[in-house]
Design a protein around this motif. Structure first.
Motif, mmCIF file in Angstrom:
data_model
loop_
_atom_site.group_PDB
_atom_site.id
_atom_site.type_symbol
_atom_site.label_atom_id
_atom_site.label_comp_id
_atom_site.label_asym_id
_atom_site.label_seq_id
_atom_site.Cartn_x
_atom_site.Cartn_y
_atom_site.Cartn_z
ATOM 1 N N GLU A 225 0.846 -1.187 0.000
ATOM 2 C CA GLU A 225 0.000 0.000 0.000
ATOM 3 C C GLU A 225 0.877 1.230 0.000
ATOM 4 O O GLU A 225 1.942 1.236 0.617
ATOM 5 N N LYS A 226 0.409 2.249 -0.716
ATOM 6 C CA LYS A 226 1.131 3.519 -0.655
ATOM 7 C C LYS A 226 0.116 4.635 -0.482
ATOM 8 O O LYS A 226 -0.800 4.783 -1.295
ATOM 9 N N VAL A 227 0.260 5.363 0.590
ATOM 10 C CA VAL A 227 -0.629 6.491 0.870
ATOM 11 C C VAL A 227 0.230 7.748 0.964
ATOM 12 O O VAL A 227 1.210 7.773 1.718
ATOM 13 N N TYR A 228 -0.088 8.732 0.162
ATOM 14 C CA TYR A 228 0.614 10.020 0.290
ATOM 15 C C TYR A 228 -0.178 10.916 1.216
ATOM 16 O O TYR A 228 -1.373 11.106 1.022
ATOM 17 N N GLU A 229 0.496 11.421 2.244
ATOM 18 C CA GLU A 229 -0.171 12.376 3.131
ATOM 19 C C GLU A 229 0.003 13.757 2.533
ATOM 20 O O GLU A 229 1.016 14.407 2.717
ATOM 21 N N PRO B 89 -5.362 12.324 2.828
ATOM 22 C CA PRO B 89 -4.393 11.343 2.360
ATOM 23 C C PRO B 89 -4.799 10.814 0.981
ATOM 24 O O PRO B 89 -5.980 10.630 0.707
ATOM 25 N N ARG C 58 -4.616 7.721 -1.413
ATOM 26 C CA ARG C 58 -4.286 6.295 -1.475
ATOM 27 C C ARG C 58 -3.986 5.962 -2.926
ATOM 28 O O ARG C 58 -4.863 6.034 -3.779
ATOM 29 N N GLU D 190 -3.144 -0.070 -3.385
ATOM 30 C CA GLU D 190 -3.885 -0.741 -2.315
ATOM 31 C C GLU D 190 -3.744 -2.253 -2.424
ATOM 32 O O GLU D 190 -4.103 -2.845 -3.429
ATOM 33 N N THR E 150 3.781 2.269 2.380
ATOM 34 C CA THR E 150 3.147 2.542 3.668
ATOM 35 C C THR E 150 2.931 1.222 4.414
ATOM 36 O O THR E 150 3.049 1.144 5.626
ATOM 37 N N GLY F 22 -5.392 1.125 -8.005
ATOM 38 C CA GLY F 22 -4.413 0.800 -6.972
ATOM 39 C C GLY F 22 -3.911 -0.625 -7.015
ATOM 40 O O GLY F 22 -3.145 -1.034 -6.146
#
Ligand code: ATP
Ligand code: MG
Lengths: 384, 246
Positions: free
Chosen positions: B29-33, B38, B40, B43, B79, B238
């Protein structure tokens, strides 16, 4: 060393900008060298003043003469090792613009008193043999092309000769050098016996005395003893150390030194902004390139070092070239033709300049280097 | 480097059994804040890439292709989830270890080449070798080999400004392969090239895979490019899918 090519590539990217920045840094350091030399000239002699030497003046004013008979009385005071007298001749060589100091002295004690004047032994002997003999500092000799054996005429408005003439002739028998770079090589010294016999006025009077004490720590006590010796006489005296004398003189122009420092500070602050801006722009433009380096495996620390190396190379090159040029510019000596007899760029200021160059490199590169270090690869490569 | 080497064991090309995929992604998973909201991007993503495979990665703009490439190439960390390359948990390496790992095992090719303009082609290609302890002569030899492979042995001394886009990209590829990495990551390598130059670059990538055994992951928008790959996968919502839903 293999990274040098990478450092150069950073600077070479915008040749004109790099050249202009380099030039600004260079100019700042030329200025630094030049102002250092001026400051040396203004603070002339303070650094080389003998701690064990002091002056004895007429208490009323420096211009008032003292009887030559004081010599023996001063010599007898405990703590006094050596005493000589000097007087102001104030002669003019050809043109009043050609100023240099001339003083009648007694050769042997005089040379003992001032070991910083280096005179070859045979020239000293010639001086002792020649009543009209004079010795002159290397700088003045070179300025007017005086050679040993020359007979030079000086005009004086103060010391008319017994025969009514105002032209004095001296035979150059020696040319002295300085033992230290700060030694004043402009004055001329000639023999007091010739002077006293030939002058028509003021016989038996001298300008001031120079005293060497046995121990520098005794100087204040000896000074007071000398002043006491001549208290309540027709010519009271004031004694002060050579250093204190030169310092009080230097203090009068000390404000100029302060102004010079202020100017230099302003210049360097500006240069810091110029160099810092160059580095900041350069790093900003190279965001993607720096990102690529990191992608290849360059660490954050290496990238930091790279940017710092660039800014240090830029400032360092400007600094070294500027100091070298400044040194050349000051090597010719006094540019004013007499106002600053001691004029040179001292080694310790040169070292300080090099330190300043390094500091400038680090300071101007610090922020951009830090930004380059923090750059995240993925983000650096996105920005297009 | 030694710390990383001990961690990577025998390295990417080493003791891992034949047949196991070189690249394995599990539950990534990669989530950019970004600010308050956020983003996503990836996923629970799974993906395997076999050793010696030429994989094309496609998908709409913003679907996370570059993000995924960065995770596999060790430029960024997920993430959540595992990124395993040649048996190494890349997601668990720290910054310094990652840098050393990339230097040894991954070559990157970018859409805009990103060559240093003040350096000659040879100097550009040499850059990754500066991080090694190779001698000057040895570096030189490898640079020449890499430039010969991309067909630019005669342009050694030319600067990027004197080269066409296609040639610059080939220099970029030479730079990526000069350390002989196992994995070649290409983010839209033909995105800025005309048809003809693009074909030359694709020929080159194909031969690097076939003849030199490189594992290549190439992000592209161009069906001509993906046609050259052994396999094409798509990023969609995702995740990786074998085919885009109609
Ligand atoms: N550092 C970041 N911070 C915040 N959001 C990001 C960051 N990097 C990427 N994103 C977002 O993640 C999503 C995926 O980006 P990514 O660059 O991986 O897409 P892509 O598939 O490569 O697109 P393109 O085809 O345009 O290159 C985008 O919505 C992008 O805005
Ligand atoms: Mg992308």
């Amino acid at each position: 060393m293999k990274y040098l090519v990478l450092v150069m590539a950073g600077l070479w990217r915008r040749k004109l900008r790099t050249a202009l920045t380099l030039f600004s840094v260079l100019v700042a350091f030329v200025l630094f060298a030049y102002l250092s030399a001026i400051r040396v000239g203004l603070g002339q002699g303070v650094d080389v003043a003998g701690a064990d030497r002091m002056f004895v003046w007429h208490a009323v004013s420096l211009a008032q003469p003292l009887p030559v008979s004081y010599l023996d009385r001063i010599r007898r005071i405990p703590g006094v090792k050596l005493v000589i007298h000097q007087s102001w001749f104030g002669g003019v060589y050809q043109d009043p613009k050609n100023f240099f100091a001339q003083m009648p002295v007694e050769p042997e004690p005089f040379l003992q008193m001032y070991p910083e004047y280096l005179l070859p032994e045979e020239q000293k002997e010639a001086w002792l043999r020649t009543r009209t003999g004079a010795i002159v500092g290397r700088r003045t000799a070179e300025r007017f092309g005086f050679k040993i054996g020359d007979r030079i005429p000086l005009q004086t408005g103060i010391w008319m000769k017994e025969d009514g003439s105002t032209t004095w002739e001296f035979d150059i028998v020696g040319i002295f050098d300085g033992a230290k770079p700060g030694t004043d090589l402009t004055p001329m010294f000639f023999r007091y016996d010739y002077f006293d016999e030939t002058r028509g006025v003021g016989k038996g009077l001298v300008g001031w005395y120079v005293v060497r004490v046995e121990d520098p720590s005794l100087a204040p006590a000896v000074a007071r003893a000398i002043e006491r010796e001549f208290a309540n006489s027709s010519a009271e005296v004031k004694a002060e150390s050579e250093k204190a004398f030169l310092q009080s003189w230097a203090k009068q122009i000390g404000d100029i030194g302060l102004i010079l420092t202020a100017i230099l500070s302003a210049v360097f602050f500006t240069i810091l902004l110029v160099a810092g801006n160059t580095m900041a722009q350069s790093v900003r433009e190279r965001t993607a390139e720096l990102g690529v380096l990191k992608a290849m495996g360059f660490t954050h620390g290496q990238v930091l070092g790279l940017v710092l190396a660039e800014s240090c190379l830029l400032s360092g090159t400007g600094c070294v070239l500027g100091l070298a040029l400044g040194w050349l510019a000051t090597a010719g000596g006094d540019p004013t033709g007499g106002a600053l007899p001691v004029f040179y760029f001292p080694g310790k200021d040169m070292a300080a300049g090099l330190g300043l160059g390094l500091l400038l490199g680090l300071a101007s590169g610090a922020l951009p280097a830090w930004q380059a270090m923090r750059l995240r690869v993925a983000e650096a490569l996105r920005r297009h | 480097m030694s710390a990383v080497d001990s961690k990577t064991g025998a390295g990417v090309g080493g003791a891992v059994a034949e047949g196991t995929p070189l690249v394995r992604l599990r539950g990534v998973e990669k989530v950019y804040e970004r600010g308050a909201a956020p983003v996503r991007v990836l996923e629970r993503l799974d993906l395997d890439v076999a050793r010696g495979e030429f994989l094309a990665l496609m998908g709409p703009s913003g679907s996370g292709k570059s993000t995924l490439l960065n995770l596999i190439g060790g430029l960024d960390r997920p993430t959540r989830g595992a990124v395993i390359v040649g048996g190494v948990r890349v997601d668990r390496l720290d910054e310094t270890q990652l840098a050393a790992w990339r230097a040894r095992h991954v070559g990157f090719v970018f859409q805009f080449y990103n060559l240093l303009p003040a350096l000659s082609a040879a100097r550009n290609v040499e850059l990754p070798l500066l991080l090694t302890s190779l001698s000057r002569a040895e570096r030189r030899r490898r640079v020449e080999t890499a430039l010969r492979i991309v067909g630019l042995a005669h342009r050694l001394r030319h600067h990027p400004g004197q080269l066409s886009g296609g040639e610059q990209q080939r220099v970029g590829i030479a730079r990526a392969i000069v350390t002989d990495p196992t994995l070649l990551m290409c983010d839209e390598p033909t995105g800025d090239l005309d048809r003809q130059s693009a074909e030359a670059v694709l020929d080159l990538l194909q031969s690097l895979c076939r003849r030199h055994g490189k594992t290549i992951i190439m992000v592209t928008h161009d069906p001509h490019a993906s046609a050259r790959a052994d396999r094409t996968v798509y990023l969609y919502k995702g995740r990786v899918v074998e085919e885009l839903p109609a």
